[in-house]
Design a protein around this motif. Structure first.
Motif, PDB file in Angstrom:
ATOM      1  N   LEU A 181      12.156  60.159  60.554  1.00  0.00           N
ATOM      2  CA  LEU A 181      11.542  60.046  59.124  1.00  0.00           C
ATOM      3  C   LEU A 181      11.727  61.331  58.692  1.00  0.00           C
ATOM      4  CD1 LEU A 181       8.354  58.509  60.318  1.00  0.00           C
ATOM      5  CD2 LEU A 181      10.862  57.125  60.078  1.00  0.00           C
ATOM      6  N   VAL A 182      12.297  61.563  57.205  1.00  0.00           N
ATOM      7  CA  VAL A 182      12.678  62.530  56.512  1.00  0.00           C
ATOM      8  C   VAL A 182      10.753  63.650  56.217  1.00  0.00           C
ATOM      9  CG1 VAL A 182      13.282  63.711  54.186  1.00  0.00           C
ATOM     10  CG2 VAL A 182      14.579  61.732  55.444  1.00  0.00           C
ATOM     11  N   ARG A 183      10.281  62.529  55.526  1.00  0.00           N
ATOM     12  CA  ARG A 183       8.965  63.655  55.276  1.00  0.00           C
ATOM     13  C   ARG A 183       8.661  63.905  57.093  1.00  0.00           C
ATOM     14  NH1 ARG A 183       6.661  60.331  50.442  1.00  0.00           N
ATOM     15  NH2 ARG A 183       8.228  60.180  49.052  1.00  0.00           N
ATOM     16  N   GLU A 184       8.623  63.102  57.868  1.00  0.00           N
ATOM     17  CA  GLU A 184       7.144  63.864  58.768  1.00  0.00           C
ATOM     18  C   GLU A 184       8.334  64.800  60.407  1.00  0.00           C
ATOM     19  OE1 GLU A 184       8.225  60.843  57.339  1.00  0.00           O
ATOM     20  OE2 GLU A 184       5.773  59.773  56.761  1.00  0.00           O
ATOM     21  N   ASP A 185       9.379  64.628  59.753  1.00  0.00           N
ATOM     22  CA  ASP A 185      10.427  65.469  60.311  1.00  0.00           C
ATOM     23  C   ASP A 185      10.395  65.026  61.900  1.00  0.00           C
ATOM     24  OD1 ASP A 185      12.520  67.226  61.271  1.00  0.00           O
ATOM     25  OD2 ASP A 185      10.315  69.098  61.604  1.00  0.00           O
ATOM     26  N   LEU A 186      10.734  63.175  62.198  1.00  0.00           N
ATOM     27  CA  LEU A 186      10.250  62.651  63.480  1.00  0.00           C
ATOM     28  C   LEU A 186      11.793  61.736  63.387  1.00  0.00           C
ATOM     29  CD1 LEU A 186       6.736  61.905  63.787  1.00  0.00           C
ATOM     30  CD2 LEU A 186       7.416  63.674  64.953  1.00  0.00           C
ATOM     31  N   MET A 187      12.303  62.028  64.644  1.00  0.00           N
ATOM     32  CA  MET A 187      13.297  61.112  65.064  1.00  0.00           C
ATOM     33  C   MET A 187      12.863  60.585  66.161  1.00  0.00           C
ATOM     34  SD  MET A 187      16.965  62.196  66.050  1.00  0.00           S
ATOM     35  CE  MET A 187      17.924  63.306  64.667  1.00  0.00           C
ATOM     36  N   PHE A 188      12.827  59.183  66.569  1.00  0.00           N
ATOM     37  CA  PHE A 188      12.762  57.876  67.442  1.00  0.00           C
ATOM     38  C   PHE A 188      14.400  57.444  67.949  1.00  0.00           C
ATOM     39  CE2 PHE A 188       9.209  57.944  64.752  1.00  0.00           C
ATOM     40  CZ  PHE A 188       7.915  58.220  64.926  1.00  0.00           C
ATOM     41  N   CYS A 189      14.119  58.087  69.219  1.00  0.00           N
ATOM     42  CA  CYS A 189      15.642  58.221  69.924  1.00  0.00           C
ATOM     43  C   CYS A 189      15.200  55.973  70.830  1.00  0.00           C
ATOM     44  CB  CYS A 189      15.447  58.740  71.055  1.00  0.00           C
ATOM     45  SG  CYS A 189      16.352  60.154  69.589  1.00  0.00           S
TER      46      CYS A 189
ATOM     47  N   ASP B 252      15.834  54.305  73.776  1.00  0.00           N
ATOM     48  CA  ASP B 252      16.442  54.333  75.404  1.00  0.00           C
ATOM     49  C   ASP B 252      18.086  55.141  75.706  1.00  0.00           C
ATOM     50  OD1 ASP B 252      14.197  53.759  76.131  1.00  0.00           O
ATOM     51  OD2 ASP B 252      14.527  52.113  76.693  1.00  0.00           O
ATOM     52  N   GLU B 253      18.966  54.534  75.337  1.00  0.00           N
ATOM     53  CA  GLU B 253      20.000  55.167  75.885  1.00  0.00           C
ATOM     54  C   GLU B 253      20.260  56.016  74.658  1.00  0.00           C
ATOM     55  OE1 GLU B 253      23.763  54.482  76.881  1.00  0.00           O
ATOM     56  OE2 GLU B 253      22.577  53.755  77.558  1.00  0.00           O
ATOM     57  N   LEU B 254      20.094  56.766  73.604  1.00  0.00           N
ATOM     58  CA  LEU B 254      19.855  57.442  72.957  1.00  0.00           C
ATOM     59  C   LEU B 254      19.716  59.150  73.977  1.00  0.00           C
ATOM     60  CD1 LEU B 254      21.263  58.939  70.537  1.00  0.00           C
ATOM     61  CD2 LEU B 254      19.734  58.984  69.587  1.00  0.00           C
ATOM     62  N   CYS B 255      18.538  58.666  74.506  1.00  0.00           N
ATOM     63  CA  CYS B 255      17.370  59.545  75.280  1.00  0.00           C
ATOM     64  C   CYS B 255      18.319  60.013  76.503  1.00  0.00           C
ATOM     65  CB  CYS B 255      15.622  58.729  75.632  1.00  0.00           C
ATOM     66  SG  CYS B 255      15.040  58.504  74.289  1.00  0.00           S
ATOM     67  N   ARG B 256      19.166  58.785  77.138  1.00  0.00           N
ATOM     68  CA  ARG B 256      19.846  58.686  78.053  1.00  0.00           C
ATOM     69  C   ARG B 256      21.110  59.720  77.939  1.00  0.00           C
ATOM     70  NH1 ARG B 256      24.291  57.861  80.308  1.00  0.00           N
ATOM     71  NH2 ARG B 256      25.201  57.104  78.535  1.00  0.00           N
TER      72      ARG B 256
ATOM     73  N   ARG C 251      10.680  60.311  76.881  1.00  0.00           N
ATOM     74  CA  ARG C 251      10.203  61.370  75.641  1.00  0.00           C
ATOM     75  C   ARG C 251      11.428  60.447  74.447  1.00  0.00           C
ATOM     76  NH1 ARG C 251      10.991  66.931  73.979  1.00  0.00           N
ATOM     77  NH2 ARG C 251       9.913  66.904  72.384  1.00  0.00           N
ATOM     78  N   ASN C 252      11.130  59.954  74.076  1.00  0.00           N
ATOM     79  CA  ASN C 252      11.514  59.280  72.911  1.00  0.00           C
ATOM     80  C   ASN C 252      11.747  59.347  71.171  1.00  0.00           C
ATOM     81  OD1 ASN C 252      10.510  56.855  75.123  1.00  0.00           O
ATOM     82  ND2 ASN C 252      12.826  55.793  73.930  1.00  0.00           N
ATOM     83  N   CYS C 253      10.495  60.857  70.481  1.00  0.00           N
ATOM     84  CA  CYS C 253      10.717  60.982  69.767  1.00  0.00           C
ATOM     85  C   CYS C 253      10.503  62.504  70.033  1.00  0.00           C
ATOM     86  CB  CYS C 253       8.944  60.752  69.368  1.00  0.00           C
ATOM     87  SG  CYS C 253       8.596  62.119  67.708  1.00  0.00           S
ATOM     88  N   ILE C 254      11.748  63.142  68.629  1.00  0.00           N
ATOM     89  CA  ILE C 254      11.915  64.878  68.890  1.00  0.00           C
ATOM     90  C   ILE C 254      11.964  64.823  67.540  1.00  0.00           C
ATOM     91  CG2 ILE C 254      13.172  65.201  71.030  1.00  0.00           C
ATOM     92  CD1 ILE C 254      15.373  64.386  69.519  1.00  0.00           C
ATOM     93  N   ASN C 255      11.642  66.157  66.887  1.00  0.00           N
ATOM     94  CA  ASN C 255      11.511  66.865  65.709  1.00  0.00           C
ATOM     95  C   ASN C 255      13.059  67.406  65.494  1.00  0.00           C
ATOM     96  OD1 ASN C 255      12.317  69.727  66.488  1.00  0.00           O
ATOM     97  ND2 ASN C 255      10.100  69.223  65.935  1.00  0.00           N
ATOM     98  N   TYR C 256      13.924  67.283  63.716  1.00  0.00           N
ATOM     99  CA  TYR C 256      14.972  67.791  63.858  1.00  0.00           C
ATOM    100  C   TYR C 256      15.809  68.948  64.679  1.00  0.00           C
ATOM    101  CZ  TYR C 256      18.875  68.594  60.916  1.00  0.00           C
ATOM    102  OH  TYR C 256      20.571  69.579  60.103  1.00  0.00           O
ATOM    103  N   GLU C 257      14.532  70.122  64.807  1.00  0.00           N
ATOM    104  CA  GLU C 257      14.926  71.460  65.350  1.00  0.00           C
ATOM    105  C   GLU C 257      14.969  71.162  66.658  1.00  0.00           C
ATOM    106  OE1 GLU C 257      13.002  75.345  66.463  1.00  0.00           O
ATOM    107  OE2 GLU C 257      11.579  74.178  64.975  1.00  0.00           O
ATOM    108  N   GLU C 258      14.642  70.294  67.299  1.00  0.00           N
ATOM    109  CA  GLU C 258      14.967  69.644  68.821  1.00  0.00           C
ATOM    110  C   GLU C 258      16.533  69.390  68.265  1.00  0.00           C
ATOM    111  OE1 GLU C 258      10.871  69.210  71.131  1.00  0.00           O
ATOM    112  OE2 GLU C 258      10.934  67.732  69.749  1.00  0.00           O
ATOM    113  N   PHE C 259      16.345  68.610  67.666  1.00  0.00           N
ATOM    114  CA  PHE C 259      17.843  68.053  67.491  1.00  0.00           C
ATOM    115  C   PHE C 259      18.849  68.728  67.501  1.00  0.00           C
ATOM    116  CE2 PHE C 259      20.815  66.041  64.670  1.00  0.00           C
ATOM    117  CZ  PHE C 259      21.914  65.383  65.846  1.00  0.00           C
ATOM    118  N   ALA C 260      18.507  69.369  66.391  1.00  0.00           N
ATOM    119  CA  ALA C 260      19.907  70.976  65.734  1.00  0.00           C
ATOM    120  C   ALA C 260      19.818  71.859  67.625  1.00  0.00           C
ATOM    121  CB  ALA C 260      19.605  71.366  65.232  1.00  0.00           C
TER     122      ALA C 260
END
Length: 539
Positions: free
Chosen positions: A195-203, A205-209, A217-226
């Motif tokens: 979600l671009v405006r909210e800066d939230l990435m919902f992942c 289960d496989e992506l979390c793995r 922890r299925n939700c991270i922000n862009y900074e955590e992703f980077a």
């Protein structure tokens, strides 16, 4: 009637209405008719016989043989219709309320909420008996109540079907989600929403793995992703993502990550598609695939291919051992001769220094010549990574022909060299291009080994074509290649030689194609074979 109100099952309600109508009104026969797609169907039939009521629930279309269709049509339009003893039809049962014996058959519309789903059709007696006023009143009341009960039962049936459909949909959704999870695990591919405006990435289960995130922890922000990205890849990926987000474009990236839980480096291929709602860009949906195993396999294949190329080069060079030894022996003999002469010039009294210096200069030149030849051979046999640079194709041809010179002389092969007068340079790896040339030259020489009735001629040419490419051709006057074998000469493990491995030309094709080139084979005129390959020309 209370029993009707409590019944919500249509299969039970329909015969109950027909039976109770017979019982309350004293009718000999009662039909419950319901409309379906513009037609009327008998849903239940009750017959009074010997104090008992028989029920028939066989569904069938209403017909003149079982009732008066004219009465039914009038009832569906006007509410109720009575048939008198004289055969007359009146569209109001109330008209006969005070005339006992005047209504022998009655058809009443089932009306509720402005809708007419069907009708009740009652016959008083089998031999022309008529309804009295009380029975007509009960019939009208029963019809009104039956209409309500049918409406409720139909609503309940619809609700039950909707609940069943909802339960099936929920089960299908759960199944689909589980299949999606299994598919993601099997393909090592996770899915995400950003979600671009909210800066939230919902992942998923496989992506979390894949990322090594903590459980739940299925939700991270862009900074955590980077922060998950490998430091050497981070800025490039960020720049690519920012550029795509700025214009609402598709994101395609390949990069490494450092798993949060173990620190292990994994290779990731990701793609994200923008989602637009009412003309507004709101989010990305996409996938990230763990391609580490594929990258490792590609690396292993490159290593194996490099080893195979090196072995093939060494095998080809080995076939020219005598020629190479002769070419290296020539500068060595010149060095020995010049050294002896120089010593004699120095032994004179007085010493002839000028001639001694000339002899020493010749020694240096011949030593450099031998060293250059040895260095070239080392390059052909050494296992090194390809280095793409500007390569003089004509110089590479001359080098290969130099180390092949003695072999050509030994096999009595004449050389025709036709090199382009202009500069012929391509972007490539010198060692790999020399391997292609050496393989083609050796194959051409071997193809003419059995020729006895004509000259053995090797023709090597280069040219610059109009589409900014450099083309090299190697032609022989041998026996040629059979037409049915032409399409297979570049296949791995295919060979026409008695002791051949069938890898030389396959490797040549792989090298040429990696240089954005093409290699072809054709029959030469009047005899022999010609191999051509071309590559993009560089200034």
């Amino acid at each position: 009637m209370r029993a009707l109100s409590a019944e919500l099952d249509l299969e039970q309600l329909r015969p109950a209405i027909a039976g109770i109508a017979c019982e309350l009104t004293g009718a000999w026969r009662c039909l419950l008719l319901l409309r379906d797609e513009g037609r009327s169907y008998i849903e239940a039939e009750a017959l009074a016989s010997g104090g008992a009521i028989e029920i028939n629930t066989r569904r069938r279309a209403a017909g003149e043989g079982e009732m008066s269709l004219g009465m039914l049509e009038l009832a569906l339009e006007g509410g109720s219709v009575c048939a008198g003893n004289d055969g007359s039809l009146l569209q109001s049962a109330a008209a006969h309320d005070d005339e006992d014996g005047a209504c022998r058959a009655l058809c009443i519309a089932l009306t509720h909420g402005g809708e007419v789903p069907g009708a009740l059709y009652l016959v008083r007696g089998e031999h022309g008996a008529a309804f009295d006023a009380r029975q007509l009143t009960l019939a009208r009341r029963l019809a009104a109540h039956a209409a309500i009960c049918l409406h409720n039962a139909l609503a309940h049936a619809r609700l039950r079907r909707e609940n069943e459909q909802l339960a099936c949909a929920e089960q299908a959704l759960r199944t689909s989600q589980e299949l999606l999870k299994q598919g993601e695990r099997f393909n090592h591919t996770g899915s995400m929403r950003y979600l671009v405006r909210e800066d939230l990435m919902f992942c998923s289960d496989e992506l979390c793995r894949i990322y090594g995130l903590e459980d739940g922890r299925n939700c991270i922000n862009y900074e955590e992703f980077a922060a998950l990205m490998h430091p050497d890849d981070r800025q490039e990926v960020i720049d690519t993502v920012d550029a795509a987000v700025a214009m609402g474009g598709t994101i395609r990236v390949e990069h490494r990550i450092c798993r949060r839980d173990t620190g292990e480096v994994r290779y990731i291929s990701g793609i994200g598609k923008p989602v637009w709602v009412d003309g507004t860009f709101v989010e990305y949906v996409g996938t990230a695939t763990d391609i580490t195993v594929r990258r490792q396999a590609e690396y292993a294949m490159r290593v194996a291919q490099a080893d195979l190329e090196r072995v093939s080069r060494a095998n080809t060079v080995g076939q020219l051992t005598a020629s190479i030894a002769h070419e290296i022996n020539q500068p060595l003999m010149s060095i020995v001769s010049n050294a002896g002469a120089s010593l004699r010039w120095l032994d004179r009294d007085p010493p002839n220094l000028d001639n001694a210096r000339a002899g020493l200069r010749d020694i240096v030149a011949e030593g450099q010549r031998a060293g250059g030849m040895i260095a070239g051979l080392q390059g052909l046999t050494r296992n090194t990574e390809p280095v793409f640079a500007r390569v003089d194709v004509n110089a590479a041809i001359r080098h290969i022909l130099t180390i092949s010179k003695s072999e050509l002389e030994r096999r009595e092969v004449s050389l025709v060299l036709a090199l382009a007068p202009e500069e012929t340079c391509a972007l490539g790896d010198l060692v790999q291009l020399q391997q292609v040339l050496l393989n083609l030259v050796v194959n051409a020489v071997e193809a003419m080994a059995e020729v006895r009735d004509r000259p053995r001629t090797l023709t090597v040419s280069s040219a610059c074509t109009g589409d900014q490419r450099v083309e090299v051709a190697v032609q022989d006057t041998g026996e040629g290649i059979a037409p049915d074998a032409m399409p297979r000469v570049f296949d791995a493990f295919y060979t026409t030689k008695e002791n051949g491995m069938g890898m030389g030309l396959a490797i040549c094709r792989s090298i040429v194609e990696n240089h954005r080139g093409r290699i072809r084979v054709a029959g030469a005129q009047p005899c022999g074979t010609v191999f051509r390959f071309d590559m993009p020309r560089v200034p």
